[in-house]
Write a protein that holds these residues in place. Structure first.
Motif, short mmCIF file in Angstrom:
data_model
loop_
_atom_site.label_atom_id
_atom_site.label_comp_id
_atom_site.label_asym_id
_atom_site.label_seq_id
_atom_site.Cartn_x
_atom_site.Cartn_y
_atom_site.Cartn_z
N LEU A 186 0.84 -1.20 0.00
CA LEU A 186 0.00 0.00 0.00
C LEU A 186 0.87 1.25 0.00
O LEU A 186 2.02 1.22 0.45
CB LEU A 186 -0.92 0.00 1.23
N PRO A 187 0.34 2.38 -0.50
CA PRO A 187 1.13 3.62 -0.51
C PRO A 187 1.36 4.17 0.89
O PRO A 187 0.61 3.88 1.82
CB PRO A 187 0.26 4.57 -1.34
N GLY A 188 2.42 4.94 1.04
CA GLY A 188 2.74 5.52 2.33
C GLY A 188 1.84 6.70 2.66
O GLY A 188 1.48 7.49 1.78
N ARG A 189 1.49 6.84 3.94
CA ARG A 189 0.65 7.95 4.37
C ARG A 189 1.43 8.96 5.20
O ARG A 189 1.25 10.16 5.06
CB ARG A 189 -0.55 7.42 5.15
N PHE A 190 2.27 8.47 6.13
CA PHE A 190 3.09 9.40 6.92
C PHE A 190 4.27 8.64 7.51
O PHE A 190 4.27 7.41 7.61
CB PHE A 190 2.27 10.08 8.03
N VAL A 191 5.29 9.39 7.91
CA VAL A 191 6.51 8.80 8.49
C VAL A 191 6.28 8.50 9.97
O VAL A 191 5.83 9.36 10.72
CB VAL A 191 7.71 9.76 8.33
N VAL A 192 6.61 7.30 10.36
CA VAL A 192 6.58 6.93 11.78
C VAL A 192 7.96 7.16 12.40
O VAL A 192 8.08 7.79 13.44
CB VAL A 192 6.13 5.47 11.96
N ALA A 193 9.00 6.65 11.75
CA ALA A 193 10.38 6.84 12.22
C ALA A 193 11.27 7.18 11.04
O ALA A 193 11.13 6.58 9.97
CB ALA A 193 10.89 5.57 12.91
N PRO A 194 12.17 8.14 11.20
CA PRO A 194 13.01 8.56 10.06
C PRO A 194 14.06 7.53 9.71
O PRO A 194 14.36 6.63 10.49
CB PRO A 194 13.66 9.84 10.59
N ALA A 195 14.61 7.69 8.52
CA ALA A 195 15.77 6.88 8.12
C ALA A 195 17.02 7.48 8.76
O ALA A 195 17.06 8.67 9.06
CB ALA A 195 15.91 6.87 6.61
N TYR A 196 18.01 6.64 8.99
CA TYR A 196 19.31 7.13 9.47
C TYR A 196 20.31 6.94 8.34
O TYR A 196 20.61 5.81 7.95
CB TYR A 196 19.76 6.37 10.72
N LEU A 197 20.78 8.05 7.77
CA LEU A 197 21.67 8.02 6.61
C LEU A 197 23.06 8.50 7.00
O LEU A 197 23.20 9.48 7.73
CB LEU A 197 21.11 8.92 5.50
N VAL A 198 24.06 7.81 6.49
CA VAL A 198 25.46 8.17 6.73
C VAL A 198 26.18 8.18 5.39
O VAL A 198 26.26 7.15 4.71
CB VAL A 198 26.16 7.17 7.69
N ALA A 199 26.68 9.36 5.00
CA ALA A 199 27.37 9.50 3.71
C ALA A 199 26.53 8.90 2.58
O ALA A 199 27.03 8.15 1.74
CB ALA A 199 28.76 8.85 3.77
N GLU A 200 25.23 9.21 2.61
CA GLU A 200 24.27 8.76 1.61
C GLU A 200 24.03 7.26 1.62
O GLU A 200 23.42 6.72 0.68
CB GLU A 200 24.70 9.22 0.20
N GLN A 201 24.48 6.57 2.65
CA GLN A 201 24.22 5.14 2.81
C GLN A 201 23.15 4.94 3.89
O GLN A 201 23.13 5.66 4.89
CB GLN A 201 25.49 4.39 3.19
N VAL A 202 22.27 3.97 3.70
CA VAL A 202 21.18 3.72 4.63
C VAL A 202 21.65 2.80 5.75
O VAL A 202 21.96 1.63 5.52
CB VAL A 202 19.97 3.09 3.91
N TYR A 203 21.70 3.33 6.96
CA TYR A 203 22.07 2.52 8.13
C TYR A 203 20.83 2.04 8.88
O TYR A 203 20.88 1.04 9.58
CB TYR A 203 22.97 3.32 9.06
N ALA A 204 19.72 2.77 8.76
CA ALA A 204 18.42 2.34 9.30
C ALA A 204 17.35 2.90 8.38
O ALA A 204 17.36 4.08 8.06
CB ALA A 204 18.22 2.85 10.73
N LYS A 205 16.46 2.03 7.92
CA LYS A 205 15.45 2.46 6.96
C LYS A 205 14.37 3.34 7.61
O LYS A 205 14.07 3.19 8.80
CB LYS A 205 14.79 1.25 6.31
N GLN A 206 13.82 4.22 6.79
CA GLN A 206 12.66 5.00 7.21
C GLN A 206 11.47 4.06 7.33
O GLN A 206 11.24 3.23 6.45
CB GLN A 206 12.37 6.10 6.19
N ARG A 207 10.70 4.20 8.41
CA ARG A 207 9.54 3.34 8.59
C ARG A 207 8.26 4.17 8.47
O ARG A 207 8.14 5.24 9.07
CB ARG A 207 9.63 2.60 9.92
N VAL A 208 7.34 3.62 7.69
CA VAL A 208 6.21 4.41 7.20
C VAL A 208 4.89 3.71 7.53
O VAL A 208 4.79 2.49 7.45
CB VAL A 208 6.33 4.60 5.67
N HIS A 209 3.89 4.54 7.87
CA HIS A 209 2.52 4.02 8.00
C HIS A 209 1.90 4.03 6.60
O HIS A 209 1.88 5.05 5.92
CB HIS A 209 1.70 4.91 8.93
N THR A 210 1.40 2.88 6.19
CA THR A 210 0.81 2.77 4.85
C THR A 210 -0.70 2.57 4.96
O THR A 210 -1.22 2.18 6.01
CB THR A 210 1.41 1.60 4.07
N GLY A 211 -1.40 2.83 3.84
CA GLY A 211 -2.84 2.62 3.85
C GLY A 211 -3.49 3.25 2.65
O GLY A 211 -2.83 3.86 1.82
#
Length: 219
Positions: free
Chosen positions: A194-219
């Motif tokens: 399902l498409p994303g509706r809002f961000v629950v937790a942000p992504a953690y990016l380091v030098a443009e690399q993803v160390y923790a993904k953004q987590r999204v509420h979908t619906g």
């Protein structure tokens, strides 16, 4: 006609009742199993050596300090994920106006997102701002929990600011867009298709690399 495999004794001429025949078969089977174990052991040893070499290369500090920085950012990312999944979520549940069991999932996810924006957004986190985000007064019994959360977030921010490598918590989001699995994932209980509706937790990016993904509420 049965043809024995190379290196395997031919017992066809022996009587099945012959104890020597039985012992020879047993020894052959044991030898085969022993050789298989040796092969497995060698493969495992080679794999361990590869992993150790990879770990050494990952941990070895580079001249610019980025190697040590990389280790620090992996620790920050793990701490961040645990903080959101446990302490932030616990505070969001405690801030529910109704009984937690009656709290709609979307309402809980929005409170988690509001707390994360206070803790990891652009402004310096404060207990009053955090309580305001979940519609509580600064004199609320949850004030002590809010203060401890802010202290943890400030410690993580200080580690990030002292880093050689550029790093940030990324809230950038397009409502209604499908999730990009390279750096986004659905919040647990939400559906990835399902498409994303809002961000629950942000992504953690380091030098443009993803160390923790953004987590999204979908619906």
């Amino acid at each position: 006609m049965t043809i024995s495999a190379p290196g395997t004794p031919d017992f066809s001429h022996m009587s099945p009742e012959d104890p020597v025949n039985g012992l020879a078969r047993r020894l052959t089977l044991l030898e085969r199993d022993y050789k298989a174990l040796l092969r497995d052991h060698e493969q495992l040893r080679l794999r361990v050596d590869e992993l150790e070499e990879g770990a050494d290369a990952w941990a070895s500090p580079r001249p610019d300090g980025a190697g040590q920085d990389n280790n620090i950012h992996h620790l920050i990312a793990r701490e961040f994920v645990v903080l959101v999944e446990q302490r932030v979520q616990n505070l969001a549940r405690a801030a529910a106006r109704s009984q937690p069991s009656q709290d709609p999932p979307e309402a809980l996810h929005r409170r988690i997102g509001a707390i994360c924006r206070v803790l990891f957004g652009t402004a310096e986190p404060s207990p009053s701002a955090l309580l305001s985000a979940v519609h509580r007064s600064r004199l609320d019994p949850l004030a002590s929990d809010a203060a401890r959360l802010c202290e943890r977030a400030q410690e993580m921010r200080r580690k990030l600011e002292s880093s050689v490598m550029p790093a940030s918590w990324d809230f950038e989001f397009t409502p209604g867009a499908p999730l990009d699995e390279t750096w986004q994932e659905p919040w647990p209980s939400c559906t990835a298709e399902l498409p994303g509706r809002f961000v629950v937790a942000p992504a953690y990016l380091v030098a443009e690399q993803v160390y923790a993904k953004q987590r999204v509420h979908t619906g």
